[in-house]
Design a protein around this motif. Sequence first.
Motif, short mmCIF file in Angstrom:
data_model
loop_
_atom_site.label_atom_id
_atom_site.label_comp_id
_atom_site.label_asym_id
_atom_site.label_seq_id
_atom_site.Cartn_x
_atom_site.Cartn_y
_atom_site.Cartn_z
N ARG A 162 1.94 1.68 -3.50
CA ARG A 162 0.82 2.12 -4.34
C ARG A 162 0.56 3.62 -4.17
NH1 ARG A 162 -5.24 1.88 -4.58
NH2 ARG A 162 -5.35 1.47 -2.35
N VAL A 201 -8.14 1.09 3.27
CA VAL A 201 -7.08 0.13 3.56
C VAL A 201 -6.24 0.62 4.74
CG1 VAL A 201 -4.97 -0.92 2.68
CG2 VAL A 201 -6.98 -0.78 1.23
N GLU A 203 0.82 -1.21 0.00
CA GLU A 203 0.00 0.00 0.00
C GLU A 203 0.86 1.26 0.00
OE1 GLU A 203 -3.33 0.46 -0.35
OE2 GLU A 203 -3.21 -1.65 -0.88
N VAL A 207 -7.52 4.00 -0.66
CA VAL A 207 -6.34 4.13 0.21
C VAL A 207 -6.76 4.37 1.66
CG1 VAL A 207 -4.33 5.57 0.72
CG2 VAL A 207 -4.87 4.97 -1.66
#
Length: 296
Positions: free
Chosen positions: A82, A114, A79, A111
């Motif tokens: 990303r 998560v 993440e 985002v």
Amino acid sequence: MEKKTKILIVIAFTLLIVGASVLGYKYLEQTKAYNEVVDVMAIQKDSIQREYEDYLVLFDGYQQKEIRNDSLQDLLNREQQRVQDLLEELRETKASNARKITELRNELASVRAVMQNLVRQIDSLNATNKRLAEENIQVRQENKQVKAANEQLTDLNHQLTETVSRASMLEVTSCSLTGLNKHDKKTSYAHKMRKLQFDFVIGKNITCEPGMKDLYARIIDPKGNLLGESEERQFPFENLNIEYSLTQQIEYSGDRYTGVCYYALGEEENMQKGIYSIDFFCDGNLIGSFPLEIKK
């Protein structure tokens, strides 16, 4: 005839000028509107960029913590990368590209979701590991007969981190505490409480096998003591027998489940102000940990 032709030429030229003026005015208006849109998108781009940068700072902070869980660490790394990629993509996007900026803004919702899930799991895991480690030390000091069990408990943190990533296990998503007096009436005063009511919610999980489930709960008081501690109250967890405060059987179908469980205080037990915690267990897994405060 020649005069008439000149008149027509003048009229045509006049219309041409008028038409050009109208087109020029419309062009200026469209240009002005376009520039206003670009200005708005530039402001949005700056706002989105700052939020992405804030998330990177948050990721860096959690990278400094010791996360003894490979699955959580891998998810955190993915993440973070990303978000870094999305930020670079945003920086390279022109303010005039409204469609792309909108797409990158929409990615923030993913985002954010998560990150909230990661923060909750990491914080809950760290708090549980710390509390269990302290409990292990206390047990070894108080009872030499459980030495063998304590040696197994030293590996418990690693086993707990593995259970967090099991997609099929249940998860208690919320829990609240209500104090009841001797007449089963609600009270917020600790000294009047004779029964504790816990309202909890188990999230939907279609991968979990449905059926009757034995739910166990461990309630820890502000001093770190287990409420209802008794060798007769034990359940299997990670190849050990651990004491519990209360147990309840539920029928889980895979859908969201709302339930209530109660803990009745013993004659010698009294509640006190402070932070309590409750850990839920089911199917051999720790499925939820919640701090609950009694203020009065």
